[in-house]
Design an enzyme around this catalytic site. Structure first.
Site, PDB file in Angstrom:
ATOM      1  N   ARG A 197       0.808  -0.749   0.027  1.00  0.00           N
ATOM      2  CA  ARG A 197       0.294  -0.033  -0.405  1.00  0.00           C
ATOM      3  C   ARG A 197       1.418   1.268   0.021  1.00  0.00           C
ATOM      4  O   ARG A 197       0.120   1.783  -0.865  1.00  0.00           O
ATOM      5  CB  ARG A 197      -0.872   0.001   1.373  1.00  0.00           C
ATOM      6  N   LYS A 255       1.606 -18.865   5.612  1.00  0.00           N
ATOM      7  CA  LYS A 255       0.883 -19.265   6.933  1.00  0.00           C
ATOM      8  C   LYS A 255       0.586 -18.462   8.003  1.00  0.00           C
ATOM      9  O   LYS A 255       0.801 -17.459   7.955  1.00  0.00           O
ATOM     10  CB  LYS A 255       1.423 -19.946   8.320  1.00  0.00           C
ATOM     11  N   HIS A 305       7.984 -22.912   6.582  1.00  0.00           N
ATOM     12  CA  HIS A 305       8.933 -22.446   6.769  1.00  0.00           C
ATOM     13  C   HIS A 305       9.693 -24.304   6.690  1.00  0.00           C
ATOM     14  O   HIS A 305      11.363 -24.444   6.471  1.00  0.00           O
ATOM     15  CB  HIS A 305       9.874 -21.493   6.623  1.00  0.00           C
ATOM     16  N   LYS A 307      14.278 -26.897   6.528  1.00  0.00           N
ATOM     17  CA  LYS A 307      15.016 -26.087   7.089  1.00  0.00           C
ATOM     18  C   LYS A 307      15.378 -28.307   6.420  1.00  0.00           C
ATOM     19  O   LYS A 307      15.128 -29.399   6.564  1.00  0.00           O
ATOM     20  CB  LYS A 307      14.532 -26.456   8.398  1.00  0.00           C
ATOM     21  N   GLU A 311      11.283 -21.788  22.329  1.00  0.00           N
ATOM     22  CA  GLU A 311      12.409 -20.901  21.836  1.00  0.00           C
ATOM     23  C   GLU A 311      13.084 -19.237  22.954  1.00  0.00           C
ATOM     24  O   GLU A 311      12.021 -19.815  23.768  1.00  0.00           O
ATOM     25  CB  GLU A 311      10.992 -19.920  21.063  1.00  0.00           C
ATOM     26  N   ASP A 345      -0.195 -21.618  16.456  1.00  0.00           N
ATOM     27  CA  ASP A 345       1.085 -20.978  16.518  1.00  0.00           C
ATOM     28  C   ASP A 345       2.249 -22.028  15.325  1.00  0.00           C
ATOM     29  O   ASP A 345       2.829 -21.786  14.606  1.00  0.00           O
ATOM     30  CB  ASP A 345       2.100 -19.302  16.741  1.00  0.00           C
ATOM     31  N   HIS A 402       4.144 -26.923  12.061  1.00  0.00           N
ATOM     32  CA  HIS A 402       5.433 -26.816  12.273  1.00  0.00           C
ATOM     33  C   HIS A 402       5.623 -28.595  12.806  1.00  0.00           C
ATOM     34  O   HIS A 402       6.567 -29.451  12.443  1.00  0.00           O
ATOM     35  CB  HIS A 402       6.577 -25.887  12.609  1.00  0.00           C
ATOM     36  N   LYS A 423       6.855 -19.911  24.120  1.00  0.00           N
ATOM     37  CA  LYS A 423       8.925 -19.187  24.018  1.00  0.00           C
ATOM     38  C   LYS A 423       8.538 -18.166  25.110  1.00  0.00           C
ATOM     39  O   LYS A 423       8.142 -18.948  26.488  1.00  0.00           O
ATOM     40  CB  LYS A 423       7.180 -17.571  23.468  1.00  0.00           C
TER      41      LYS A 423
HETATM   42  C1  BG6 Z   1       6.576 -18.861  12.949  1.00  0.00           C
HETATM   43  C2  BG6 Z   1       6.156 -18.324  14.167  1.00  0.00           C
HETATM   44  O1  BG6 Z   1       5.644 -20.289  12.038  1.00  0.00           O
HETATM   45  O2  BG6 Z   1       7.853 -19.737  13.688  1.00  0.00           O
HETATM   46  C3  BG6 Z   1       6.432 -17.943  15.214  1.00  0.00           C
HETATM   47  O3  BG6 Z   1       4.619 -17.453  13.618  1.00  0.00           O
HETATM   48  C4  BG6 Z   1       8.074 -18.371  15.501  1.00  0.00           C
HETATM   49  O4  BG6 Z   1       5.561 -17.347  15.916  1.00  0.00           O
HETATM   50  C5  BG6 Z   1       8.883 -19.441  14.603  1.00  0.00           C
HETATM   51  O5  BG6 Z   1       9.144 -18.161  16.352  1.00  0.00           O
HETATM   52  C6  BG6 Z   1       9.931 -20.469  14.448  1.00  0.00           C
HETATM   53  O6  BG6 Z   1      10.551 -20.700  13.344  1.00  0.00           O
HETATM   54  P1  BG6 Z   1      12.048 -20.876  13.239  1.00  0.00           P
HETATM   55  O7  BG6 Z   1      12.321 -21.320  12.290  1.00  0.00           O
HETATM   56  O8  BG6 Z   1      12.691 -19.723  14.119  1.00  0.00           O
HETATM   57  O9  BG6 Z   1      12.093 -22.029  14.479  1.00  0.00           O
END
Ligand code: BG6
Length: 513
Positions: free
Chosen positions: A63, A171, A201, A205, A239, A258, A263, A363
């Site tokens: 935008r 996502k 993602h 990896k 994390e 999330d 994942h 987290k």
């Molecule tokens: C994302 C989440 O999909 O993956 C985040 O939305 C998370 O909250 C992240 O921190 C973790 O990814 P990675 O590659 O750092 O483990």
């Protein structure tokens, strides 16, 4: 372990000479974080590795007002900050000539007419032949409307038979089963399944892909990869970070949506799946879906006994004091959003009957670590009864996804000296020492695969819906509990006490990481 230099078939995409057809990537959400932190740095790294076709171009759409030259400057800054040290040299100059920008609101019809015009001129100038990849890096509520407009403007179909048009969706793909189905339906009205790439993602990896090589390119693990030898499996994704200014998204998501819905269930599927007949997109995805379908869905009673949720309170992480979740910017001070979740899942099939899968993510934990641990059954009988002998521990095969990527096998070894005393030791393989160099960024691999038309590492419609079918009953049961307060854990610790009690109730303990 010694490095035996045989090619890793899963790296073929990056190492072989397969270069995608000349194409243009159109990014909706070009002024957002994902574009500058991941997409452009990954594309630039592909350019440096000479994996991009001649004329490769990117059209950023957002935008905010801007021009091609502002966009190039902003992306240069992004690459120097997030490009993993990639040099900005002559390769950058040539890459940057392929970056274009268009300011427009994705809700307006005029934006799509402008995109069409700009694409036609870029395609003429850069010779990208009409191959187009749409990348939706926008907030999820924009997915449906953008897809619809792409459809009504005829932008979802190739202009000639020899061209391709694909779309990558970021996502979160829905927020429960119903919304995921609806979104899938909306996208399916416009694009065919073979054009749709739902990104997770984690699948890009290197270590996640190595899990498949480890399992299916080595003969010795398969015979013990089942209920006869495995006691249970633990999957952890911890994390240290908090929510990093993503309150508006995270407040609506929570750890279950999330991290687990996508994942962590993907990691579980790759660990548990049967060998596919071939390493081909649908063969691999068929096997993963079978795993999701074999997981026992939870009823409200199971949710009480087999799930834990909690939220971080104030504490100290990596030597720094951090505020509790409710004190984070733009978080509701009474929020009950979970920042930690643990589940016990039961995979009901012949291979895994009676082998629980424990999953935890959070987290504000003490360490950043993602690993899959296969915990084997103990010896049926211990002949060493001598005073002072440690209790024989279980053998554990730990697949470290990140950081310090590698695999380790824990086993008991005799302590030198008189008598028989033993203690656990590990045999380690480390990517860093065995292969050297930097592991490529997940987005790099996934973007390249999509341009090559390989969907193996992308989620398929039935897989996404199957994951939501498992997670939605948990969400509903949690909602119906009408919690006013959620259990808290001190930031910088391994989650709430409930999480330990939950696994200890089964006579097991979380691994100390
Ligand atoms: C994302 C989440 O999909 O993956 C985040 O939305 C998370 O909250 C992240 O921190 C973790 O990814 P990675 O590659 O750092 O483990």
């Amino acid at each position: 372990m010694e490095y035996v230099p045989t090619p890793n078939p899963l790296r073929e995409g990056l190492q072989s000479e397969r270069i995608p057809d000349p194409c243009i990537v159109v990014i909706f959400g070009a002024s957002g974080d994902l574009t500058k932190r991941k997409l452009i740095p990954s594309l630039y790294n592909l350019a440096r590795e000479r994996m991009l076709p001649a004329g490769f171009s990117v059209l950023g759409v957002a935008r905010s007002e801007g021009s091609d030259s502002n966009f190039r400057d902003a992306m240069k800054k992004a690459v120097s900050e997030f490009g993993g040290g990639a040099q900005l040299d002559a390769v950058w100059e040539s890459f940057a000539r392929g970056l274009f920008y268009l300011s427009g609101n994705s809700q307006d019809d005029s934006t799509y007419r402008n995109i069409q015009q700009k694409l036609t001129s870029i395609e003429r100038e850069r010779g990208t032949c009409g191959n187009r990849l749409w990348y939706l890096a926008t907030p999820p509520d924009a997915f449906g409307p953008i897809v619809k407009k792409l459809g009504s403007d005829g932008l979802s179909r190739p202009e000639q038979d020899s061209c391709w048009v694909r779309i990558i969706l970021e996502k979160p793909f829905g927020r429960d089963l119903e919304s995921a189905r609806q979104l899938n339906e909306e996208v399916a009205q416009v694009f065919e399944e073979h054009q749709i790439y739902r990104i997770d993602h984690y699948l890009g990896k290197e270590t996640v892909q190595n899990l498949l090589v480890f399992r299916f390119a080595n003969g010795i693990f398969e015979p013990i990869w089942n209920r006869n030898y495995v006691d249970h499996i633990q999957i952890t994704s911890a994390e240290t970070i908090g929510i990093e200014n993503r309150a508006s998204y995270y407040e609506q998501a929570g750890a279950l949506r999330d991290m687990i819905q996508n994942h962590m269930l993907q990691l579980l599927a790759l660990t548990a799946m049967e060998p596919p007949a071939t390493f081909e997109a649908n063969a691999v995805r068929d096997e993963k879906v079978k795993v999701f379908q074999a997981i026992r869905p939870m009823n409200p009673e199971d949710v009480k006994s087999s799930t834990v949720r909690a939220q971080y309170g104030p504490g100290v992480v990596s030597g720094k004091s951090v505020p509790g979740y409710r004190k984070e910017n733009r978080v509701d001070p009474n929020s009950i959003t979970e920042t930690f979740a643990a589940l016990k899942l039961i995979v009901e099939n012949w291979r895994w009957a009676g082998v629980p899968f424990y999953i935890r993510t959070g987290k504000g934990l003490p360490k950043r670590v993602t690993e899959i641990a296969i915990v084997f059954k103990r010896t049926p009988h211990l002949i060493f009864r001598q005073e002072g002998s440690a209790r024989a521990e279980s053998n554990v095969l730990a697949i470290r996804i990140q950081p310090d990527e590698g695999i380790s096998l824990k086993f008991g070894a005799k302590l030198p000296g008189a008598g028989i005393r033993f203690q656990p030791v590990t045999m380690d393989f480390r990517y860093g020492t065995s292969f050297g160099g930097r592991l490529s960024e997940a987005y790099q691999r996934l973007l390249l695969d999509c341009m090559l038309g390989d969907a193996t590492l992308y989620a398929r419609r039935d897989g996404v819906e199957a994951c939501w079918s498992l997670v939605t009953p948990i969400l509903r049961a949690w909602e119906s509990m009408g919690l006013k307060k959620i259990p808290q854990y001190e930031a910088g610790t391994w989650g709430p006490q409930e999480s330990d009690a939950f696994i200890e109730g089964d006579g097991r303990t979380w691994r100390r990481l």
